[in-house]
Write a protein that holds these residues in place. Structure first.
Motif, PDB file in Angstrom:
ATOM      1  N   ASN A 269       0.843  -1.180   0.000  1.00  0.00           N
ATOM      2  CA  ASN A 269       0.000   0.000   0.000  1.00  0.00           C
ATOM      3  C   ASN A 269       0.889   1.246   0.000  1.00  0.00           C
ATOM      4  N   VAL A 270       1.043   1.901  -1.129  1.00  0.00           N
ATOM      5  CA  VAL A 270       1.913   3.068  -1.246  1.00  0.00           C
ATOM      6  C   VAL A 270       1.045   4.321  -1.243  1.00  0.00           C
ATOM      7  N   ASP A 271       1.335   5.226  -0.294  1.00  0.00           N
ATOM      8  CA  ASP A 271       0.543   6.453  -0.165  1.00  0.00           C
ATOM      9  C   ASP A 271       0.895   7.502  -1.208  1.00  0.00           C
ATOM     10  N   SER A 272       2.139   7.519  -1.657  1.00  0.00           N
ATOM     11  CA  SER A 272       2.575   8.548  -2.602  1.00  0.00           C
ATOM     12  C   SER A 272       3.540   7.937  -3.608  1.00  0.00           C
ATOM     13  N   PRO A 273       3.622   8.526  -4.791  1.00  0.00           N
ATOM     14  CA  PRO A 273       4.532   7.989  -5.801  1.00  0.00           C
ATOM     15  C   PRO A 273       5.999   8.290  -5.461  1.00  0.00           C
ATOM     16  N   LEU A 274       6.888   7.559  -6.106  1.00  0.00           N
ATOM     17  CA  LEU A 274       8.324   7.686  -5.849  1.00  0.00           C
ATOM     18  C   LEU A 274       8.826   9.114  -6.048  1.00  0.00           C
ATOM     19  N   ASP A 275       8.391   9.787  -7.123  1.00  0.00           N
ATOM     20  CA  ASP A 275       8.887  11.142  -7.357  1.00  0.00           C
ATOM     21  C   ASP A 275       8.505  12.086  -6.219  1.00  0.00           C
ATOM     22  N   TYR A 276       7.322  11.912  -5.670  1.00  0.00           N
ATOM     23  CA  TYR A 276       6.884  12.731  -4.540  1.00  0.00           C
ATOM     24  C   TYR A 276       7.756  12.461  -3.319  1.00  0.00           C
ATOM     25  N   LYS A 277       8.036  11.185  -3.058  1.00  0.00           N
ATOM     26  CA  LYS A 277       8.822  10.816  -1.880  1.00  0.00           C
ATOM     27  C   LYS A 277      10.262  11.298  -2.006  1.00  0.00           C
TER      28      LYS A 277
ATOM     29  N   ILE B 104      14.292  15.631  -0.455  1.00  0.00           N
ATOM     30  CA  ILE B 104      15.036  16.854  -0.774  1.00  0.00           C
ATOM     31  C   ILE B 104      14.561  17.990   0.130  1.00  0.00           C
ATOM     32  N   TRP B 105      13.244  18.071   0.345  1.00  0.00           N
ATOM     33  CA  TRP B 105      12.707  19.086   1.254  1.00  0.00           C
ATOM     34  C   TRP B 105      13.278  18.902   2.661  1.00  0.00           C
ATOM     35  N   TRP B 106      13.307  17.661   3.145  1.00  0.00           N
ATOM     36  CA  TRP B 106      13.874  17.407   4.470  1.00  0.00           C
ATOM     37  C   TRP B 106      15.340  17.835   4.532  1.00  0.00           C
ATOM     38  N   LEU B 107      16.109  17.513   3.486  1.00  0.00           N
ATOM     39  CA  LEU B 107      17.525  17.897   3.478  1.00  0.00           C
ATOM     40  C   LEU B 107      17.685  19.413   3.495  1.00  0.00           C
ATOM     41  N   SER B 108      16.850  20.107   2.752  1.00  0.00           N
ATOM     42  CA  SER B 108      16.880  21.569   2.765  1.00  0.00           C
ATOM     43  C   SER B 108      16.564  22.090   4.162  1.00  0.00           C
ATOM     44  N   THR B 109      15.565  21.499   4.791  1.00  0.00           N
ATOM     45  CA  THR B 109      15.170  21.894   6.144  1.00  0.00           C
ATOM     46  C   THR B 109      16.290  21.626   7.145  1.00  0.00           C
ATOM     47  N   LEU B 110      16.909  20.460   7.040  1.00  0.00           N
ATOM     48  CA  LEU B 110      18.003  20.117   7.949  1.00  0.00           C
ATOM     49  C   LEU B 110      19.205  21.032   7.754  1.00  0.00           C
ATOM     50  N   ALA B 111      19.523  21.331   6.504  1.00  0.00           N
ATOM     51  CA  ALA B 111      20.631  22.259   6.246  1.00  0.00           C
ATOM     52  C   ALA B 111      20.327  23.615   6.869  1.00  0.00           C
ATOM     53  N   ASP B 112      19.125  24.102   6.656  1.00  0.00           N
ATOM     54  CA  ASP B 112      18.733  25.415   7.174  1.00  0.00           C
ATOM     55  C   ASP B 112      18.785  25.453   8.695  1.00  0.00           C
ATOM     56  N   SER B 113      18.245  24.438   9.354  1.00  0.00           N
ATOM     57  CA  SER B 113      18.211  24.440  10.822  1.00  0.00           C
ATOM     58  C   SER B 113      19.599  24.254  11.432  1.00  0.00           C
ATOM     59  N   ASN B 114      20.535  23.764  10.636  1.00  0.00           N
ATOM     60  CA  ASN B 114      21.911  23.589  11.120  1.00  0.00           C
ATOM     61  C   ASN B 114      22.861  24.642  10.549  1.00  0.00           C
ATOM     62  N   LYS B 115      22.281  25.716  10.023  1.00  0.00           N
ATOM     63  CA  LYS B 115      23.044  26.880   9.538  1.00  0.00           C
ATOM     64  C   LYS B 115      24.022  26.513   8.419  1.00  0.00           C
ATOM     65  N   ILE B 116      23.575  25.641   7.519  1.00  0.00           N
ATOM     66  CA  ILE B 116      24.390  25.237   6.377  1.00  0.00           C
ATOM     67  C   ILE B 116      23.813  25.877   5.129  1.00  0.00           C
ATOM     68  N   ASP B 117      24.652  26.567   4.380  1.00  0.00           N
ATOM     69  CA  ASP B 117      24.236  27.145   3.100  1.00  0.00           C
ATOM     70  C   ASP B 117      24.193  26.000   2.092  1.00  0.00           C
ATOM     71  N   LEU B 118      22.995  25.582   1.747  1.00  0.00           N
ATOM     72  CA  LEU B 118      22.818  24.401   0.908  1.00  0.00           C
ATOM     73  C   LEU B 118      23.450  24.588  -0.465  1.00  0.00           C
ATOM     74  N   GLU B 119      23.281  25.746  -1.053  1.00  0.00           N
ATOM     75  CA  GLU B 119      23.859  25.987  -2.378  1.00  0.00           C
ATOM     76  C   GLU B 119      25.375  25.868  -2.344  1.00  0.00           C
ATOM     77  N   SER B 120      25.993  26.462  -1.351  1.00  0.00           N
ATOM     78  CA  SER B 120      27.447  26.395  -1.206  1.00  0.00           C
ATOM     79  C   SER B 120      27.904  24.964  -0.916  1.00  0.00           C
ATOM     80  N   ALA B 121      27.176  24.262  -0.055  1.00  0.00           N
ATOM     81  CA  ALA B 121      27.544  22.882   0.290  1.00  0.00           C
ATOM     82  C   ALA B 121      27.465  21.972  -0.931  1.00  0.00           C
ATOM     83  N   ILE B 122      26.426  22.129  -1.730  1.00  0.00           N
ATOM     84  CA  ILE B 122      26.281  21.306  -2.934  1.00  0.00           C
ATOM     85  C   ILE B 122      27.393  21.614  -3.930  1.00  0.00           C
ATOM     86  N   ALA B 123      27.666  22.893  -4.126  1.00  0.00           N
ATOM     87  CA  ALA B 123      28.727  23.283  -5.067  1.00  0.00           C
ATOM     88  C   ALA B 123      30.070  22.723  -4.624  1.00  0.00           C
TER      89      ALA B 123
END
Length: 103
Positions: free
Chosen positions: A60-68, A73-92
């Motif tokens: 029983n899958v509640d959401s499709p793979l692309d959504y998950k 990615i949203w969680w990672l953005s949130t975690l970076a933000d709450s830990n004072k990490i500039d996500l764009e700089s970290a990815i680069a």
């Protein structure tokens, strides 16, 4: 979408969730709780990929793979933000390092 837009939109969504958590739990989730929620979703991505490959029952899958994946990615953005990490700089920095090491 630009990474800064992702960060800003993610921050607003997370603030709304914090309000729901206050009503439900009496406190907003901590960064550690957010990390655990991300890990749960990341595990679901693994199971969903396995199901797509036929090596795990679809169940029983509640959401499709692309959504998950997007949710992770949203969680990672949130975690970076709450830990004072500039996500764009970290990815680069990460991509630069990988490209350099793999040449």
């Amino acid at each position: 979408m630009e990474i800064n837009e992702l960060t800003n939109r993610s921050r607003k969504i997370r603030a709304t969730y914090h309000q729901l958590e206050l009503k439900q739990d009496g406190h907003a989730w901590t960064s550690e709780q957010d990390a655990l929620a991300f890990l749960t979703d990341a595990g679901l991505v693994g199971r969903m990929v396995m199901a797509n490959q036929g090596s795990w029952p679809t169940g029983n899958v509640d959401s499709p793979l692309d959504y998950k994946i997007a949710e992770c990615i949203w969680w990672l953005s949130t975690l970076a933000d709450s830990n004072k990490i500039d996500l764009e700089s970290a990815i680069a920095k990460f991509l630069d390092s990988r490209e350099k090491d793999l040449k």
